[in-house]
Scaffold this active site. Structure first.
Site, PDB file in Angstrom:
ATOM      1  CG  ASP A 130       4.835  -2.415  -4.311  1.00  0.00           C
ATOM      2  OD1 ASP A 130       4.139  -1.525  -3.794  1.00  0.00           O
ATOM      3  OD2 ASP A 130       4.996  -3.545  -3.812  1.00  0.00           O
ATOM      4  CD  GLU A 176       5.100   2.078  -2.226  1.00  0.00           C
ATOM      5  OE1 GLU A 176       4.032   2.362  -1.645  1.00  0.00           O
ATOM      6  OE2 GLU A 176       5.440   0.920  -2.504  1.00  0.00           O
TER       7      GLU A 176
END
Length: 568
Positions: A232, A305
């Site tokens: 993330d 990401e």
């Protein structure tokens, strides 16, 4: 060959030649499991509730693994399931080594892994490296300046305003969730950096102890049987080093917005996309590769990401001497359309941006949506969801589906009173809809019954989307032709077709609205994708794209829901 007439917003796949199944004699290139995988993102809080509290959980996911198997997906990626105060719904982690109690227990997780293994499904976990919760013991120890933890986070004395004599934050940096990225801690008498919510302090990756700790997190869950990680929020992992006086530079005004609380008000030159971030990804890849070397088994995958420009994103793949992420997420089909709208030309631009910049020998991937973006059917238009699902399945490489995209689920309508997302809550009733991510996180729609079959309880943590009685698994499974049946057909075709696994790729814009793509492999049937992104009927001659399409029979394999054409 007769020109191909496309009815309004129709999309279809065609096989070239008399054979629709690839010949068994066609040579294939061996690929690792992740290179042609169909990843399916589950937002655990909204997928399936097993105990009636209105919140999805691990046992709920386990109970629905057979649905994923029926879809044909390769791996399920779970948004964070770790212990958390849930300020940012799991992205604020208080214990990286334990399960959030409202989601279940570690034994529940192990049962999930066991059942997934029985079904030959892989489980991917969300790895949240940039920050922890302020309720994490590491942060509490850092506040107290305990030995070994004093520099676990990014701390700073701030600066004194010469005019007022008041202490101020070190810089003008802004967080993602609006407002200053610095927060004063009274106990420690310093500011800490938080590029997300105040309750999400940034870890200090210039501290080797932090680097080692986060590698322990990866090894722990690898030992529990996960097949890899989605990492993330990579862009803000590192910020620039302070100058010789210990001061950080201010960002300059970007001109992108007049809202001085919005992160886009300033550039992010000093707080995103630093070269050290790339090297850290290489180190994490080494952890995964070492684990396989020691313990055997299949490759563990690393997905990253990053909403970064191509020059930075492509570095995550690695280079000639070192491997990086298997798949840096490709958000071009989201970002290009957000900026310029959905059109054939913009689809081509999104594809070009990846395939023309991707290093040789690496694997592409294609993403339509996630828990941070409005649902694909709402952004592209429900009439285009089949065409976009076809596109990501026909393009080379891996695909990523956010839960509900296979059904054509659209955003829920969330009032200010029902808003719970911190991004929305940090604004106000007049502008919250610009920021809240709640609409794309509404509960998954299983049936047309009570609470859409998501929960047996009286309420759900977010209100259901209005269309759940017609857009749900039960209804679409029973239909002869639905978004769901189309999606299943696409995965089945992709898994069986050597052309889609190994073939070359050619694509073009035929006119303002029509995009065409061909996958071909010597000795096997070619697959042709044709999509009209406009709102009017159009007739096209596919030989203008590829003369070979006029020399043989085209057979319709899969058509969009709005198409009147007959398959076969």
């Amino acid at each position: 060959m007769q020109p191909l007439h496309l009815s309004i917003v129709v999309c279809c796949l065609l096989a070239l030649g008399h054979a629709c199944q690839d010949s068994a004699s066609v040579p294939t290139t061996a690929k690792d499991w992740w290179e042609t995988a169909q990843f399916y993102q589950i937002y655990p809080r909204s997928f399936m509730d097993s105990d009636g509290d209105g919140i999805g959980d691990l046992n709920g996911i386990t109970s629905k693994l057979e649905y994923l198997k029926e879809l044909g997906v390769t791996a399920a990626w779970l948004s964070p399931i770790f212990k958390s105060p849930m300020v940012d719904f799991g992205y604020d982690i208080s214990d990286f080594f334990d399960i959030q109690p409202e989601y279940g227990t570690l034994e529940d997780f192990r049962n999930l892994i066991r059942r997934a293994n029985e079904l030959d499904l892989k489980i991917i976990l969300d790895f949240v490296p940039n920050h922890s919760s302020n309720e994490n013991e590491w942060f509490k120890k850092s506040v107290r300046r305990e030995k070994g933890y004093a520099d676990y986070y990014v701390w700073h004395d701030g600066k004194v305003n010469a005019a007022t004599g008041e202490r101020e934050p070190p810089t003008n940096w802004l967080q993602y969730f609006r407002g200053s990225a610095w927060e004063w801690n009274e106990q420690r008498q310093q500011y800490y950096l938080h590029q997300f919510a105040v309750q999400q302090p940034d870890l200090n990756y210039r501290n080797p102890d932090v680097v080692a700790q986060m590698k322990r997190v990866l090894r722990y869950w690898l030992n529990e049987g996960v097949a890899g990680f989605r990492c993330d929020a990579l862009p803000p992992l590192f910020e620039v080093l302070p100058d010789g006086q210990g001061q950080y530079p201010d960002e300059v005004v970007s001109g992108a917005t007049e809202d001085a609380e919005d992160r886009d008000y300033l550039t992010t030159t000093y707080i995103e996309n630093q070269p050290e971030t790339v090297d850290m990804v290489y180190q994490w890849r080494e952890v995964l590769d070492d684990h396989r070397r020691i313990h055997g088994g299949n490759s563990s995958v690393l997905l990253i990401e990053t909403y970064s420009p191509a020059w930075f994103t492509m570095q995550f793949y690695g280079n000639r001497t070192v491997n990086g992420a298997h798949l840096p997420f490709n958000f071009n089909l989201i970002t290009v359309m957000e900026k310029s709208g959905l059109s054939a030309a913009n689809v081509q631009q999104a594809i070009d941006l990846w395939l023309q910049n991707m290093p040789a020998g690496r694997t592409a991937n294609w993403v339509l949506g996630n828990h941070d973006k409005r649902r694909a059917a709402s952004r592209y238009g429900l009439e285009h969801i089949d065409g976009m699902n076809m596109l990501v399945m026909i393009l080379p490489g891996a695909s990523v589906t956010y839960q509900g995209e296979e059904l054509g689920m659209t955003d829920g309508q969330i009032s200010w009173e029902d808003t719970v997302d911190p991004w929305g809550c940090n604004s106000n009733a007049d502008i919250y809809e610009q920021y809240t991510r709640d609409p794309e996180r509404t509960p998954f729609q299983w049936t047309s019954g009570s609470n859409a079959g998501f929960s047996m309880g009286p309420t759900t943590w977010l209100p259901l989307a209005d269309d759940y009685q017609t857009v749900n698994v039960e209804t679409e499974s029973a239909a002869n032709h639905s978004h769901l049946t189309i999606y299943k057909s696409l995965i089945a075709l992709r898994r069986s077709s050597k052309t889609l696994q190994n073939g070359s790729t050619k694509y073009a814009v035929l006119n303002d609205d029509v995009f065409v793509l061909k996958r071909s492999l010597s000795g096997a049937a070619s697959i042709v994708y044709v999509c009209n992104f406009g709102s009017a009927a159009v007739t096209v001659d596919l030989t203008e794209f590829d003369k070979s399409l006029g020399k043989d029979t085209l057979r319709l394999l899969v058509r969009s829901l709005d198409s009147a054409k007959s398959e076969g």
